[in-house]
Scaffold this active site. Structure first.
Site, PDB file in Angstrom:
ATOM      1  N   CYS A  53       0.817  -1.225   0.000  1.00  0.00           N
ATOM      2  CA  CYS A  53       0.000   0.000   0.000  1.00  0.00           C
ATOM      3  C   CYS A  53       0.847   1.269   0.000  1.00  0.00           C
ATOM      4  O   CYS A  53       0.336   2.352  -0.302  1.00  0.00           O
ATOM      5  CB  CYS A  53      -0.963  -0.002   1.184  1.00  0.00           C
ATOM      6  SG  CYS A  53      -2.200  -1.299   1.056  1.00  0.00           S
ATOM      7  N   HIS A  93      -3.243   7.671   1.971  1.00  0.00           N
ATOM      8  CA  HIS A  93      -3.625   6.339   1.477  1.00  0.00           C
ATOM      9  C   HIS A  93      -5.028   6.046   1.997  1.00  0.00           C
ATOM     10  O   HIS A  93      -5.328   6.252   3.177  1.00  0.00           O
ATOM     11  CB  HIS A  93      -2.622   5.307   1.980  1.00  0.00           C
ATOM     12  CG  HIS A  93      -3.065   3.888   1.767  1.00  0.00           C
ATOM     13  ND1 HIS A  93      -3.589   3.450   0.574  1.00  0.00           N
ATOM     14  CD2 HIS A  93      -3.079   2.812   2.609  1.00  0.00           C
ATOM     15  CE1 HIS A  93      -3.901   2.172   0.689  1.00  0.00           C
ATOM     16  NE2 HIS A  93      -3.609   1.757   1.906  1.00  0.00           N
ATOM     17  N   ASN A 118     -10.057   0.241  -0.420  1.00  0.00           N
ATOM     18  CA  ASN A 118      -8.598   0.281  -0.370  1.00  0.00           C
ATOM     19  C   ASN A 118      -8.051  -0.335  -1.658  1.00  0.00           C
ATOM     20  O   ASN A 118      -8.139  -1.537  -1.856  1.00  0.00           O
ATOM     21  CB  ASN A 118      -8.106  -0.494   0.861  1.00  0.00           C
ATOM     22  CG  ASN A 118      -6.599  -0.412   1.038  1.00  0.00           C
ATOM     23  OD1 ASN A 118      -5.868  -0.086   0.098  1.00  0.00           O
ATOM     24  ND2 ASN A 118      -6.128  -0.729   2.228  1.00  0.00           N
TER      25      ASN A 118
HETATM   26  C1  LIG Z   1     -10.737  -4.700   9.362  1.00  0.00           C
HETATM   27  C2  LIG Z   1     -11.387  -3.765  10.375  1.00  0.00           C
HETATM   28  C3  LIG Z   1     -12.382  -2.861   9.670  1.00  0.00           C
HETATM   29  C4  LIG Z   1     -12.130  -4.588  11.404  1.00  0.00           C
HETATM   30  O1  LIG Z   1     -12.714  -3.722  12.376  1.00  0.00           O
HETATM   31  P1  LIG Z   1     -12.488  -3.990  13.935  1.00  0.00           P
HETATM   32  O2  LIG Z   1     -13.236  -2.948  14.638  1.00  0.00           O
HETATM   33  O3  LIG Z   1     -11.004  -4.060  14.194  1.00  0.00           O
HETATM   34  O4  LIG Z   1     -13.157  -5.368  14.100  1.00  0.00           O
HETATM   35  P2  LIG Z   1     -12.599  -6.703  14.790  1.00  0.00           P
HETATM   36  O5  LIG Z   1     -11.800  -7.471  13.790  1.00  0.00           O
HETATM   37  O6  LIG Z   1     -11.980  -6.382  16.095  1.00  0.00           O
HETATM   38  O7  LIG Z   1     -13.974  -7.445  15.040  1.00  0.00           O
HETATM   39  C5  LIG Z   1     -14.977  -6.905  15.882  1.00  0.00           C
HETATM   40  C6  LIG Z   1     -16.217  -7.746  15.737  1.00  0.00           C
HETATM   41  O8  LIG Z   1     -16.803  -7.513  14.439  1.00  0.00           O
HETATM   42  C7  LIG Z   1     -16.955  -8.752  13.762  1.00  0.00           C
HETATM   43  N1  LIG Z   1     -16.772  -8.519  12.322  1.00  0.00           N
HETATM   44  C8  LIG Z   1     -15.644  -8.602  11.594  1.00  0.00           C
HETATM   45  N2  LIG Z   1     -15.917  -8.322  10.322  1.00  0.00           N
HETATM   46  C9  LIG Z   1     -17.239  -8.054  10.238  1.00  0.00           C
HETATM   47  C10 LIG Z   1     -18.087  -7.676   9.177  1.00  0.00           C
HETATM   48  N3  LIG Z   1     -17.656  -7.517   7.909  1.00  0.00           N
HETATM   49  N4  LIG Z   1     -19.390  -7.461   9.466  1.00  0.00           N
HETATM   50  C11 LIG Z   1     -19.875  -7.606  10.699  1.00  0.00           C
HETATM   51  N5  LIG Z   1     -19.103  -7.956  11.757  1.00  0.00           N
HETATM   52  C12 LIG Z   1     -17.802  -8.176  11.521  1.00  0.00           C
HETATM   53  C13 LIG Z   1     -15.901  -9.651  14.348  1.00  0.00           C
HETATM   54  O9  LIG Z   1     -16.215 -11.005  14.154  1.00  0.00           O
HETATM   55  C14 LIG Z   1     -15.935  -9.253  15.799  1.00  0.00           C
HETATM   56  O10 LIG Z   1     -17.034  -9.857  16.412  1.00  0.00           O
HETATM   57  P3  LIG Z   1     -16.941 -10.367  17.946  1.00  0.00           P
HETATM   58  O11 LIG Z   1     -16.699  -9.120  18.750  1.00  0.00           O
HETATM   59  O12 LIG Z   1     -18.267 -10.988  18.153  1.00  0.00           O
HETATM   60  O13 LIG Z   1     -15.782 -11.301  17.974  1.00  0.00           O
HETATM   61  C15 LIG Z   1     -10.328  -2.902  11.102  1.00  0.00           C
HETATM   62  O14 LIG Z   1      -9.589  -3.695  11.999  1.00  0.00           O
HETATM   63  C16 LIG Z   1      -9.379  -2.224  10.172  1.00  0.00           C
HETATM   64  O15 LIG Z   1      -9.753  -1.449   9.315  1.00  0.00           O
HETATM   65  N6  LIG Z   1      -8.073  -2.480  10.341  1.00  0.00           N
HETATM   66  C17 LIG Z   1      -7.065  -1.879   9.493  1.00  0.00           C
HETATM   67  C18 LIG Z   1      -6.961  -2.692   8.260  1.00  0.00           C
HETATM   68  C19 LIG Z   1      -6.235  -1.966   7.164  1.00  0.00           C
HETATM   69  O16 LIG Z   1      -6.440  -0.792   6.950  1.00  0.00           O
HETATM   70  N7  LIG Z   1      -5.411  -2.720   6.451  1.00  0.00           N
HETATM   71  C20 LIG Z   1      -4.715  -2.236   5.343  1.00  0.00           C
HETATM   72  C21 LIG Z   1      -3.539  -1.455   5.752  1.00  0.00           C
HETATM   73  S1  LIG Z   1      -2.817  -0.815   4.297  1.00  0.00           S
END
Ligand SMILES: CC(C)(COP(=O)(O)OP(=O)(O)OC[C@H]1O[C@@H](n2cnc3c(N)ncnc32)[C@H](O)[C@@H]1OP(=O)(O)O)[C@@H](O)C(=O)NCCC(=O)NCCS
Length: 318
Positions: A113, A245, A275
């Site tokens: 990225c 980004h 993204n």
């Molecule tokens: C991926 C992302 C959106 C997930 O959000 P989050 O708040 O961290 O969510 P978590 O992974 O902690 O999960 C929280 C809950 O939501 C649930 N969940 C995950 N994806 C889900 C979806 N698409 N829809 C609904 N629920 C979802 C999980 O299962 C979890 O449930 P639980 O609490 O019952 O276990 C977030 O972590 C993120 O954006 N991270 C950065 C990723 C990124 O930018 N990567 C590229 C870098 S270049």
């Protein structure tokens, strides 16, 4: 003394759409959850047979037109991508052939990225060093090809697209400074494990520890912003635009807060394309240049964080 300056921008998003409503039918999720957590409404998906170099070609032609140049005027073609058309030739060489030119160096650069910032910095060095007058710098991806559409914590993020700039020699900067970093110690947090040398070409889907990546990204971007401002002896208030980004709206908001910048001065396009990795900064830049938000002479900061980990920033006078 010569510098490099952006003289043209271009962008291209393939026609196919994948909306949050579409994802609701594929995985256990909701539009509300996705938008709240990521800021994304829709992604563009390349058609079967449509490759990264095809997307790059559209964006490149636009950037060349905007700069008033022909492909034959280019001294170098650089493509930042994690999703090349094939193992070799490079996507840059394939793009060069599609542009109908030959002779100038063309190569790919892989920093996931952060790829566009790394490629911009590389092109800047070739121009400052006097070896190139006009360089085509492209970020292009078909991330849909490496997305696991059963992994709901991951597949909601990624989209396909391409963005391009022409960097040209100039008496004044232009690209004022670039700052690049990497730390290869955190592979397990964000990776596509498969590869030819590991003799494993089956495992080619993105794996991510979203929450951990989020934390590292916010902290790291805080540091790179400080580094860039301190290096140039400028204050936050001198910046006209942040062109980040487009990974996650909450990561972008954290950087804007750090810079004490109103979101009115942050270019956000991720709602419309998700993204797109190396393509996301030049796509966002192109949108804001074309709609007249970013004007000649304004000071912009771009920053990126990605797999590797890699991270970088560029301070640019438009
Ligand atoms: C991926 C992302 C959106 C997930 O959000 P989050 O708040 O961290 O969510 P978590 O992974 O902690 O999960 C929280 C809950 O939501 C649930 N969940 C995950 N994806 C889900 C979806 N698409 N829809 C609904 N629920 C979802 C999980 O299962 C979890 O449930 P639980 O609490 O019952 O276990 C977030 O972590 C993120 O954006 N991270 C950065 C990723 C990124 O930018 N990567 C590229 C870098 S270049």
């Amino acid at each position: 003394m010569s510098f490099s300056r952006i003289t043209g921008t271009g962008g291209y998003l393939p026609e196919g759409l994948l909306t949050n409503a579409d994802l609701e039918k594929m995985i256990d999720t909701t539009d509300e959850w996705i938008f709240d957590r990521t800021g994304i409404r829709v992604r563009h998906i390349a058609a079967p047979g449509e490759t990264t170099s095809d997307l790059a070609l559209h964006a490149s032609r636009q950037a060349l037109d905007a700069a008033g140049l022909r492909a034959a005027d280019l001294d170098m073609i650089l493509v930042a991508t994690t999703t090349p058309d094939q193992i070799f030739p490079s996507t840059a060489c394939l793009l060069q052939a599609k542009l109908g030119v030959g002779g100038c160096p063309a190569f790919d650069l892989q920093a996931v990225c952060s790829g566009f910032v790394f490629a911009l910095a590389t092109a800047d060095q070739f121009i400052r060093g006097g070896q190139c007058r006009h360089v085509l710098v492209v970020g292009a991806e078909t991330l849909s090809r490496i997305t696991d559409y059963t992994d709901r914590g991951n597949c909601i993020l990624w989209g396909d697209g391409a963005g391009a700039v022409i960097l040209s020699r100039s008496d004044e900067p232009g690209v004022i400074s670039t700052h690049l970093h990497a730390d290869g110690a955190h592979r397990a947090l964000l990776e596509v494990p498969g590869g030819v040398s590991r003799n494993d070409v089956a495992d080619t889907k993105i794996r991510m520890e979203g929450r951990a990546v989020f934390r590292v990204a916010v902290n790291t971007l805080d540091q790179i912003v400080d580094e860039t401002l301190a290096h140039n002896g400028i204050s936050k208030s001198e910046l006209d635009w942040l062109v980040p980004h487009q990974a996650n709206i909450r990561i972008i908001q954290a950087t804007a807060k750090k810079l004490a910048m109103s979101m009115d001065h942050v270019v956000v396009t991720m709602d419309t394309h998700g993204n797109t990795s190396a393509a996301s900064i030049p796509l966002a830049l192109d949108v804001a240049v074309r709609d007249g938000r970013i004007k000649p002479g304004e000071l912009i900061l771009t920053e990126a964080f990605g797999g590797g980990f890699t991270w970088g920033a560029a301070l640019i006078r438009m």
